[in-house]
Scaffold this active site. Structure first.
Site, short mmCIF file in Angstrom:
data_model
loop_
_atom_site.label_atom_id
_atom_site.label_comp_id
_atom_site.label_asym_id
_atom_site.label_seq_id
_atom_site.Cartn_x
_atom_site.Cartn_y
_atom_site.Cartn_z
N HIS A 197 0.84 -1.21 0.00
CA HIS A 197 0.00 0.00 0.00
C HIS A 197 0.87 1.25 0.00
O HIS A 197 0.86 2.05 0.95
CB HIS A 197 -0.91 -0.01 1.24
CG HIS A 197 -2.35 0.21 0.92
ND1 HIS A 197 -3.08 -0.63 0.12
CD2 HIS A 197 -3.23 1.20 1.29
CE1 HIS A 197 -4.32 -0.20 0.02
NE2 HIS A 197 -4.44 0.91 0.70
N ASP A 201 -3.45 7.26 -1.28
CA ASP A 201 -4.69 7.00 -2.01
C ASP A 201 -4.32 6.54 -3.41
O ASP A 201 -3.25 6.86 -3.92
CB ASP A 201 -5.54 8.28 -2.07
CG ASP A 201 -6.95 8.01 -2.58
OD1 ASP A 201 -7.37 6.83 -2.60
OD2 ASP A 201 -7.63 8.98 -2.98
N GLY A 202 -5.21 5.76 -4.02
CA GLY A 202 -4.99 5.34 -5.40
C GLY A 202 -4.27 4.02 -5.55
O GLY A 202 -3.91 3.63 -6.67
N ASN A 203 -4.07 3.28 -4.46
CA ASN A 203 -3.32 2.03 -4.53
C ASN A 203 -3.99 0.99 -5.42
O ASN A 203 -3.34 0.34 -6.23
CB ASN A 203 -3.13 1.46 -3.12
CG ASN A 203 -2.23 2.31 -2.26
OD1 ASN A 203 -1.01 2.28 -2.38
ND2 ASN A 203 -2.83 3.12 -1.39
N VAL A 206 -3.78 2.09 -9.24
CA VAL A 206 -2.44 1.92 -9.79
C VAL A 206 -2.12 0.44 -9.98
O VAL A 206 -1.58 0.03 -11.02
CB VAL A 206 -1.39 2.59 -8.88
CG1 VAL A 206 0.02 2.19 -9.29
CG2 VAL A 206 -1.52 4.10 -8.92
N THR A 207 -2.49 -0.38 -8.99
CA THR A 207 -2.20 -1.81 -9.08
C THR A 207 -2.97 -2.47 -10.22
O THR A 207 -2.41 -3.27 -10.98
CB THR A 207 -2.55 -2.50 -7.75
OG1 THR A 207 -1.77 -1.92 -6.70
CG2 THR A 207 -2.27 -4.00 -7.83
#
Length: 350
Positions: A197, A201-203, A206-207
């Site tokens: 993580h 924010d946005g994990n 992006v993943t």
């Protein structure tokens, strides 16, 4: 990183259900080149639809929704200059990040790529993008009463750069070694990145975007034509439960990766089945393509228009006609004359 520490023990014995799903995936992968050669028109249509579905679904999983569908479509097409709110800004950001991975030469995989994707994701907002978290974070659930339950505890902020770099190095080494199935390696990379993580924010986004790119790098390009994110959104409860089940004991190297890997491979296998069904449906229209080909080569005037084909073959769609004309053009059997609505085609002299 943790999942790659003792990989032979962790995934050395693959459960039967996962083996069967991987077989579906590999058979589907083997058919992709055939579809690219025989059904270029269909693949172009599927790619356009999958792009929209992936950006919309992956954003919606995180609560980023633009209710006005027409406006959302304009944002995804890049035809909106003023983004009204945070949801529109983040939708545009995910559009940019995914298009970068799908349309650009993004390699090599490194920490800088992750930071660049994160920066693109939040480029239209006032929030910070393009940097790792500076404070420790928790992944929690909130029930109807407002009570919080810790879902899992990511790595500490101070350790994040090391864990990300180590994960990338280990993944690249194992991918090059080719000792384990590449789809399992991509799935483990996604699992570890989500547990690390690395961002405030946005994990997830992006993943998921990076997962598509790594699958394509490994030769599994179905995500260009069928949205994996849409399938994840449709099975969100299973998605979160599989992640949760595979994070228990992660920090102690005691996690069980198979709940997550089983779900992940299943999503990919489902995408290949969907891809095959859509290709088969298009092929069932092959008799119409044969009729268009026969008309153009044997019955049409030497110089003809698309309208001539429509008149001669009622019930054959314009996309089917365009597919055949494009194929004949590439074969050198016909060539275009003029542009626009008045364009004509001329048969090559045989």
């Amino acid at each position: 990183m943790r999942s790659f520490a003792n990989l032979d023990v962790l995934i050395g014995q693959v459960p039967g259900a996962v083996v069967n799903a991987l077989l579906t995936v590999d058979v589907g992968r083997g058919s992709e080149a055939l579809y690219r050669d025989q059904l270029p028109g269909l693949l172009s249509q599927l790619a356009n639809r999958a792009r929209v579905a992936s950006i919309t679904a992956s954003s919606a999983i995180e609560g980023v929704v633009v209710p006005d569908r027409a406006r959302a479509d304009r944002i995804l097409a890049g035809r909106v200059s003023h983004l009204r709110n945070r949801s529109e800004q983040e939708l545009a950001g995910y559009r940019d990040a995914q298009d970068y991975l799908f349309q650009s030469s993004w390699r090599p995989l490194n920490s800088g790529l992750l930071l660049h994707l994160h920066k693109m994701l939040f480029a239209h907002t006032a929030g910070p993008g393009g940097r790792f978290k500076t404070e420790d974070n928790l992944v929690v659930d909130r029930n109807a009463a407002g009570d919080l339950t810790v879902r899992f505890r990511p790595v500490q902020a101070a350790d994040t750069p090391f864990y990300v770099s180590e994960l990338i190095d280990r993944y690249r080494h194992e991918a090059s070694a080719q000792r384990h199935h590449p789809v399992l390696l991509v799935g483990l990379f996604a699992l570890d990145l989500l547990v690390i993580h690395p961002f405030e924010d946005g994990n997830g986004r992006v993943t998921r975007a990076l997962t598509n790119a790594l699958l394509m790098e490994a030769g599994y390009t179905v995500s260009r034509y069928v949205s994996l994110e849409q399938r994840i959104a449709e099975t969100a409860d299973l998605y979160y439960q599989a992640l949760l089940d595979s994070t228990h004991g992660w920090h102690e190297d005691q996690a069980d990766p198979w709940p997550w890997l089983g779900y992940f491979v299943d999503v990919l296998a489902n995408a290949y089945r969907t891809f095959a069904q859509r290709a088969a449906a298009d092929r069932s229209d092959g008799s119409k393509q044969d009729r268009v080909r026969d008309y153009v080569l044997n019955h049409a005037p030497l110089v003809f228009r698309v309208a001539d084909i429509r008149t001669a073959l009622p019930g054959v769609s314009d996309p089917t006609i365009r597919v055949v004309l494009d194929r004949l053009r590439r074969e050198g059997a016909i060539f275009p004359e003029g542009l626009g609505r008045g364009a004509t085609w001329r048969r090559a002299v045989r």
